[in-house]
Scaffold this motif. Sequence first.
Motif, PDB file in Angstrom:
ATOM      1  N   GLU A   1       0.886  -1.178   0.000  1.00 13.72           N
ATOM      2  CA  GLU A   1       0.000   0.000   0.000  1.00 13.72           C
ATOM      3  C   GLU A   1       0.919   1.222   0.000  1.00 13.72           C
ATOM      4  N   PRO A   2       1.408   1.636  -1.177  1.00 14.56           N
ATOM      5  CA  PRO A   2       2.485   2.637  -1.206  1.00 14.56           C
ATOM      6  C   PRO A   2       2.116   3.968  -0.570  1.00 14.56           C
ATOM      7  N   ASP A   3       0.898   4.436  -0.780  1.00 16.96           N
ATOM      8  CA  ASP A   3       0.549   5.750  -0.242  1.00 16.96           C
ATOM      9  C   ASP A   3       0.524   5.746   1.282  1.00 16.96           C
ATOM     10  N   LEU A   4       0.052   4.643   1.882  1.00 15.41           N
ATOM     11  CA  LEU A   4       0.047   4.569   3.341  1.00 15.41           C
ATOM     12  C   LEU A   4       1.468   4.672   3.892  1.00 15.41           C
ATOM     13  N   TYR A   5       2.381   3.942   3.268  1.00 22.58           N
ATOM     14  CA  TYR A   5       3.774   3.962   3.736  1.00 22.58           C
ATOM     15  C   TYR A   5       4.428   5.310   3.465  1.00 22.58           C
ATOM     16  N   LEU A   6       4.268   5.825   2.258  1.00 21.94           N
ATOM     17  CA  LEU A   6       4.965   7.063   1.894  1.00 21.94           C
ATOM     18  C   LEU A   6       4.417   8.272   2.645  1.00 21.94           C
ATOM     19  N   ASP A   7       3.127   8.237   2.988  1.00 26.97           N
ATOM     20  CA  ASP A   7       2.570   9.319   3.822  1.00 26.97           C
ATOM     21  C   ASP A   7       3.337   9.433   5.134  1.00 26.97           C
ATOM     22  N   GLU A   8       3.733   8.282   5.691  1.00 26.02           N
ATOM     23  CA  GLU A   8       4.443   8.276   6.973  1.00 26.02           C
ATOM     24  C   GLU A   8       5.870   8.824   6.831  1.00 26.02           C
ATOM     25  N   GLN A   9       6.383   8.841   5.605  1.00 24.42           N
ATOM     26  CA  GLN A   9       7.767   9.268   5.394  1.00 24.42           C
ATOM     27  C   GLN A   9       7.877  10.730   4.959  1.00 24.42           C
ATOM     28  N   THR A  10       6.773  11.458   4.975  1.00 23.47           N
ATOM     29  CA  THR A  10       6.807  12.861   4.581  1.00 23.47           C
ATOM     30  C   THR A  10       7.840  13.623   5.415  1.00 23.47           C
ATOM     31  N   GLY A  11       8.690  14.380   4.721  1.00 21.47           N
ATOM     32  CA  GLY A  11       9.764  15.107   5.392  1.00 21.47           C
ATOM     33  C   GLY A  11      11.091  14.392   5.349  1.00 21.47           C
TER      34      GLY A  11
ATOM     35  N   LYS B   1       2.954   6.086 -10.438  1.00 18.43           N
ATOM     36  CA  LYS B   1       1.736   6.876 -10.278  1.00 18.43           C
ATOM     37  C   LYS B   1       1.566   7.343  -8.831  1.00 18.43           C
ATOM     38  N   SER B   2       1.917   6.474  -7.899  1.00 17.87           N
ATOM     39  CA  SER B   2       1.854   6.873  -6.488  1.00 17.87           C
ATOM     40  C   SER B   2       2.868   7.961  -6.182  1.00 17.87           C
ATOM     41  N   LEU B   3       4.060   7.860  -6.777  1.00 20.83           N
ATOM     42  CA  LEU B   3       5.080   8.880  -6.548  1.00 20.83           C
ATOM     43  C   LEU B   3       4.616  10.234  -7.070  1.00 20.83           C
ATOM     44  N   ARG B   4       3.937  10.234  -8.201  1.00 23.73           N
ATOM     45  CA  ARG B   4       3.419  11.502  -8.723  1.00 23.73           C
ATOM     46  C   ARG B   4       2.439  12.125  -7.738  1.00 23.73           C
ATOM     47  N   GLY B   5       1.531  11.319  -7.230  1.00 27.94           N
ATOM     48  CA  GLY B   5       0.573  11.847  -6.258  1.00 27.94           C
ATOM     49  C   GLY B   5       1.246  12.342  -5.000  1.00 27.94           C
ATOM     50  N   GLN B   6       2.250  11.612  -4.532  1.00 26.66           N
ATOM     51  CA  GLN B   6       2.979  12.018  -3.337  1.00 26.66           C
ATOM     52  C   GLN B   6       3.696  13.354  -3.543  1.00 26.66           C
ATOM     53  N   ILE B   7       4.341  13.509  -4.703  1.00 28.33           N
ATOM     54  CA  ILE B   7       5.058  14.752  -4.986  1.00 28.33           C
ATOM     55  C   ILE B   7       4.091  15.920  -5.021  1.00 28.33           C
ATOM     56  N   ASP B   8       2.954  15.744  -5.681  1.00 34.04           N
ATOM     57  CA  ASP B   8       1.974  16.831  -5.786  1.00 34.04           C
ATOM     58  C   ASP B   8       1.368  17.163  -4.427  1.00 34.04           C
ATOM     59  N   MET B   9       1.095  16.145  -3.622  1.00 32.66           N
ATOM     60  CA  MET B   9       0.551  16.386  -2.286  1.00 32.66           C
ATOM     61  C   MET B   9       1.548  17.147  -1.420  1.00 32.66           C
ATOM     62  N   ARG B  10       2.816  16.792  -1.520  1.00 34.58           N
ATOM     63  CA  ARG B  10       3.831  17.450  -0.703  1.00 34.58           C
ATOM     64  C   ARG B  10       4.071  18.881  -1.167  1.00 34.58           C
ATOM     65  N   ARG B  11       3.950  19.098  -2.474  1.00 34.61           N
ATOM     66  CA  ARG B  11       4.075  20.475  -2.959  1.00 34.61           C
ATOM     67  C   ARG B  11       3.008  21.362  -2.341  1.00 34.61           C
ATOM     68  N   ARG B  12       1.806  20.833  -2.216  1.00 36.40           N
ATOM     69  CA  ARG B  12       0.727  21.633  -1.615  1.00 36.40           C
ATOM     70  C   ARG B  12       1.018  21.953  -0.149  1.00 36.40           C
ATOM     71  N   LYS B  13       1.871  21.127   0.453  1.00 34.26           N
ATOM     72  CA  LYS B  13       2.263  21.377   1.848  1.00 34.26           C
ATOM     73  C   LYS B  13       3.529  22.218   1.943  1.00 34.26           C
TER      74      LYS B  13
ATOM     75  N   SER C   1       9.081   6.442 -15.761  1.00 31.26           N
ATOM     76  CA  SER C   1       9.059   7.688 -14.999  1.00 31.26           C
ATOM     77  C   SER C   1       8.571   8.857 -15.843  1.00 31.26           C
ATOM     78  N   ALA C   2       8.882   8.855 -17.139  1.00 34.73           N
ATOM     79  CA  ALA C   2       8.483   9.979 -17.987  1.00 34.73           C
ATOM     80  C   ALA C   2       6.969  10.100 -18.077  1.00 34.73           C
ATOM     81  N   GLU C   3       6.281   8.977 -18.072  1.00 27.80           N
ATOM     82  CA  GLU C   3       4.822   9.006 -18.183  1.00 27.80           C
ATOM     83  C   GLU C   3       4.165   9.629 -16.948  1.00 27.80           C
ATOM     84  N   SER C   4       4.764   9.411 -15.781  1.00 30.95           N
ATOM     85  CA  SER C   4       4.125   9.839 -14.539  1.00 30.95           C
ATOM     86  C   SER C   4       4.779  11.043 -13.872  1.00 30.95           C
ATOM     87  N   LEU C   5       6.084  11.237 -14.106  1.00 31.03           N
ATOM     88  CA  LEU C   5       6.813  12.248 -13.337  1.00 31.03           C
ATOM     89  C   LEU C   5       7.318  13.406 -14.185  1.00 31.03           C
TER      90      LEU C   5
END
Length: 388
Positions: free
Chosen positions: A59-69, A85-97, A118-122
């Motif tokens: 569950e990549p988003d659950l794990y990566l959410d915990e690693q913010t910062g 695709k999860s990395l793209r969402g994580q990057i965009d979410m962190r940018r908003r923060k 990576s080119a397709e998603s990032l």
Amino acid sequence: MYLRKTNCAVQSALESQAAVVLLGPRQVGKTTLAMRIAELQPSVYLDLERDSDRQVLTEPDLYLDEQTGKLVILDEVQQMPGLFKSLRGQIDMRRRKGLRTGQFLLLGSASNVLLQQSAESLAGRVRYIEMPPLMLDEVGDDQINRLWLRGGFPDSFQAETEKSSMDWREDFLRTYLERDIPALGPRIPATTLRRFWTMLAHAQGGLLNAAALAEGLGVSGQTIGRYLDLLVDLMLVRRLQPWHENVGKRLVRSPKIFVKDSGLVHTLLGLGTTEALLGHPVVGGSWEGFCIEALIDAAPSGTQPFFYRTSAGAELDLVLRLPGHETWAIEIKRTTTPKVTRGFHLAAEDIAAERRLLVYAGGHEIPMTQGIRAIPLASATDLLRNLS
């Protein structure tokens, strides 16, 4: 232990980008570099070749959410293509923060696969950096012959004896053939691919002749193309493209093929000592490939490498089209008494080269006529690095 120039490039990129993709063949030092960077900041490291680490990302988003910062380092990231695709969402979410840089360091050893994923998603969120084996300015000019013979993989270069260096490279080849390449999917017999790789080493720096290679292996030309694409993708072979801009000239259109690391060339051909190398027909092609890799690595980012050859005999071993379109014509000679042929002059005129270099095996610059500089490899790489 040698300080790798790539270290500074990666740290700089992490200060301006959310994600950095570090590309390079296995055993070139990517993980060691990543661990050094991890020591400087809060970080987490996962090796995606390990089942336990892949399980963490079920569950990549659950794990990566915990690693913010933290800086998240993902090794052999091409093993989990669905992760991008999860990395793209994580990057965009962190940018908003307000977290815009230094979020992810992605390591990979299969360039085209990883670039496509990576080119397709990032797109717009990532910088790509390629890590080569050790280069001359990292080990010192006095180590040039050792570096040429052993190649630049750190464990090979730093081995205590020539035999232990050769043994390491043999193990490296065997591991690629028996484990790493099958893990990528291609079902190619290890003995067949080893023969193909060895045939490329014998023809180091020669024009690609797919028909001859196909006949030698008893396969189709299409299969040869597939084998070559694989080794290029793994960053183990260079396909140097011909210059193509001269209208009205009959130019050679086949690429030149080089096994990128000189130490692997020598291992494939059973050349374990300098004496054996100097007495072998591949010596000129090996030296040319060694110099070409050093010159391309030293050139500014965005430089395009080519070679030039016409049917009339005009030829340049290396043409560098630098950013801003300045063009360098380079001849490479394994000699201590450098001279260029009339074909070099003709070719340099054809491409309107602004600089003309003869890279040779001596230790100091030799005056020449017609605007040519005859210089050692170390001086040529210094010229290029000073442009960056």
